[in-house]
Design a protein around this motif. Structure first.
Motif, PDB file in Angstrom:
ATOM      1  N   PRO A  53       5.014  -1.555   1.357  1.00 13.73           N
ATOM      2  CA  PRO A  53       5.748  -2.674   1.010  1.00 13.73           C
ATOM      3  C   PRO A  53       5.173  -3.460  -0.552  1.00 13.73           C
ATOM      4  O   PRO A  53       5.949  -3.707  -1.184  1.00 13.73           O
ATOM      5  N   ILE A  54       3.870  -3.529  -0.463  1.00 14.30           N
ATOM      6  CA  ILE A  54       3.104  -4.035  -1.477  1.00 14.30           C
ATOM      7  C   ILE A  54       3.421  -2.982  -2.786  1.00 14.30           C
ATOM      8  O   ILE A  54       3.796  -3.534  -4.008  1.00 14.30           O
TER       9      ILE A  54
ATOM     10  N   LEU B  76       7.479   2.155   5.368  1.00 21.32           N
ATOM     11  CA  LEU B  76       6.883   1.859   6.466  1.00 21.32           C
ATOM     12  C   LEU B  76       7.550   2.922   7.616  1.00 21.32           C
ATOM     13  O   LEU B  76       6.962   2.974   8.775  1.00 21.32           O
TER      14      LEU B  76
ATOM     15  N   ALA C 203      -0.220   1.636   6.497  1.00 19.94           N
ATOM     16  CA  ALA C 203       1.155   1.134   6.066  1.00 19.94           C
ATOM     17  C   ALA C 203       1.435   0.111   5.289  1.00 19.94           C
ATOM     18  O   ALA C 203       2.616   0.012   4.963  1.00 19.94           O
ATOM     19  N   TRP C 204       0.621  -0.908   5.487  1.00 22.82           N
ATOM     20  CA  TRP C 204       0.957  -2.160   5.039  1.00 22.82           C
ATOM     21  C   TRP C 204       1.078  -2.174   3.409  1.00 22.82           C
ATOM     22  O   TRP C 204       1.576  -3.142   2.697  1.00 22.82           O
ATOM     23  N   ALA C 205       0.406  -0.820   3.007  1.00 18.56           N
ATOM     24  CA  ALA C 205       0.270  -0.879   1.653  1.00 18.56           C
ATOM     25  C   ALA C 205       1.615  -0.324   0.995  1.00 18.56           C
ATOM     26  O   ALA C 205       2.077  -0.546  -0.222  1.00 18.56           O
TER      27      ALA C 205
ATOM     28  N   THR D 203       1.893   6.169   4.806  1.00 13.72           N
ATOM     29  CA  THR D 203       1.137   7.036   5.497  1.00 13.72           C
ATOM     30  C   THR D 203       1.200   8.463   4.900  1.00 13.72           C
ATOM     31  O   THR D 203      -0.023   9.104   5.191  1.00 13.72           O
TER      32      THR D 203
END
Length: 364
Positions: A261-262, A178, A257-259, A251
């Motif tokens: 941690p996944i 992130l 951005a949320w991808a 990014t």
């Protein structure tokens, strides 16, 4: 052992009456006993370093070649995680004593300075950047792993005091995805994202590894890798395999951005399962290549010069190399080259390199 005249002959003496010398504890005996190398770990290090060399040899063959890219993605999913896990396992006894810190400086910091400087001058010759400055803050090419291992090992006492170190390490890795502002200083993006594998190695115990040595586990590894290869072939046009490099934020990989941690959790789970399948097939006994596993660090650093020179001299412009026979030839040459670099005759003078600066830089 022969006794010379200057060697005193020991005599048996009786202990004073009423007094008995205490027997040394098991921990004291373990500290005094010389460390015995585990053939399983040396075998794993050798096989993994061969995969590193083969992966680098495949890089110029990937463009427009889906099968090679699929195998490349599969190998990159687990070979460096295996190294980080083994490094963590070998760091369980690190307590930051003066002797251990001295060995850390001579074993990692001095080689880092020497090879970072050598790679810089070599890159000036092989690339279009003849003015690249020598800097120790921006690891060049393969030297990032020395910086990462130095940081990981220094923080080992911290991880050993935490009750749940692995979730904490995964949180740090996810936070790194992130954070596009993390620069190239000491390649901290990679240091943070590969950290969970090192911490996992710290948490592993012999009984965990014994589970991998069961016959059923080895049998499961065959369909595991077959399925993973099929998935990698399907994913080549659909997924950016740079996620497995762990050196960019989400990014920077053109993802939201949320991808980050996944994908941290997804790639960690994938890499750990594949690493377990790989380790299940590593021989536990001494083999012809067990001794080569002790020389993987300098072999890793040296093969980068060969890989860069091969591209500079245009070896990959030969058309036949981009056909199955050529790809097999490149694979075998890379494996043979890495095997030769791991040989004790090559490693012996290289291990003496950090000795001369250590004489005047560090206290005895």
């Amino acid at each position: 052992m022969l006794l010379t005249r200057a060697t005193p002959v020991p005599h048996a003496t009786a202990a004073p009456e009423g007094r008995q010398d205490p027997l040394p504890s098991a921990e004291a005996v373990a500290r005094r006993a010389p460390a015995r190398r585990d053939p399983f770990l040396d075998n794993a290090k050798y096989l993994a370093i061969v995969l590193v060399a083969v992966g680098h040899a495949w890089e110029p063959l990937r463009e427009g070649n889906r099968p090679v890219t699929a195998v490349y993605m599969l190998v990159y999913a687990f070979h460096m995680p295996v190294f980080a896990m083994i490094s963590g396992s070998l760091s369980r006894g690190f307590e930051a004593t003066p002797r251990q810190l001295g060995r850390l400086l001579t074993g990692l910091v001095v080689p880092y300075v020497l090879f970072e400087t050598a790679y810089t001058y070599f890159t000036r010759w092989t690339s279009e950047d003849p003015d690249r400055a020598v800097t120790l803050l921006d690891p060049l090419y393969l030297t990032w792993y020395l910086a990462a291992l130095f940081i990981w090992r220094l923080t080992t006492p911290v991880w050993k005091t935490l009750r749940r170190p692995l979730p904490v390490a995964l949180t740090i890795a996810a936070a790194a995805t992130l954070s596009p502002a993390i620069g190239n200083d000491l390649d901290l993006q990679r240091v943070a994202q590969f950290l969970p594998y090192f911490v996992l190695g710290l948490c592993l115990r012999p009984e965990h590894l014994r589970l991998l040595h069961r016959r059923g586990t080895r049998r499961l590894a065959v369909p595991l890798f077959a399925g993973a290869l099929c998935f990698a072939y399907w994913a080549v046009p659909r997924m950016d395999y740079a996620w497995f490099f762990h050196n960019d934020s989400a990014t920077a990989l053109a993802a939201p951005a949320w991808a980050g941690p996944i994908m941290t959790l997804a790639t960690f789970g994938c890499s750990v399962v594949l690493a377990a399948g790989f380790l299940a097939w590593v021989p536990r006994r001494s083999t012809w290549f067990t001794a080569l596993g002790a020389g993987t660090l300098y072999a890793y650093l040296l093969h980068g010069f060969i890989a860069q020179a091969a591209e500079h001299w245009g070896w990959y412009t030969l058309p036949w190399l981009h056909h199955p026979a050529g790809e097999v030839t490149v694979t075998l040459l890379a494996a043979a080259t890495m095997t030769a670099l791991c040989a004790p005759a090559v490693q012996r003078p290289l291990r003496a390199l950090p000795a001369w600066p250590a004489r005047w830089a560090f206290r005895r």
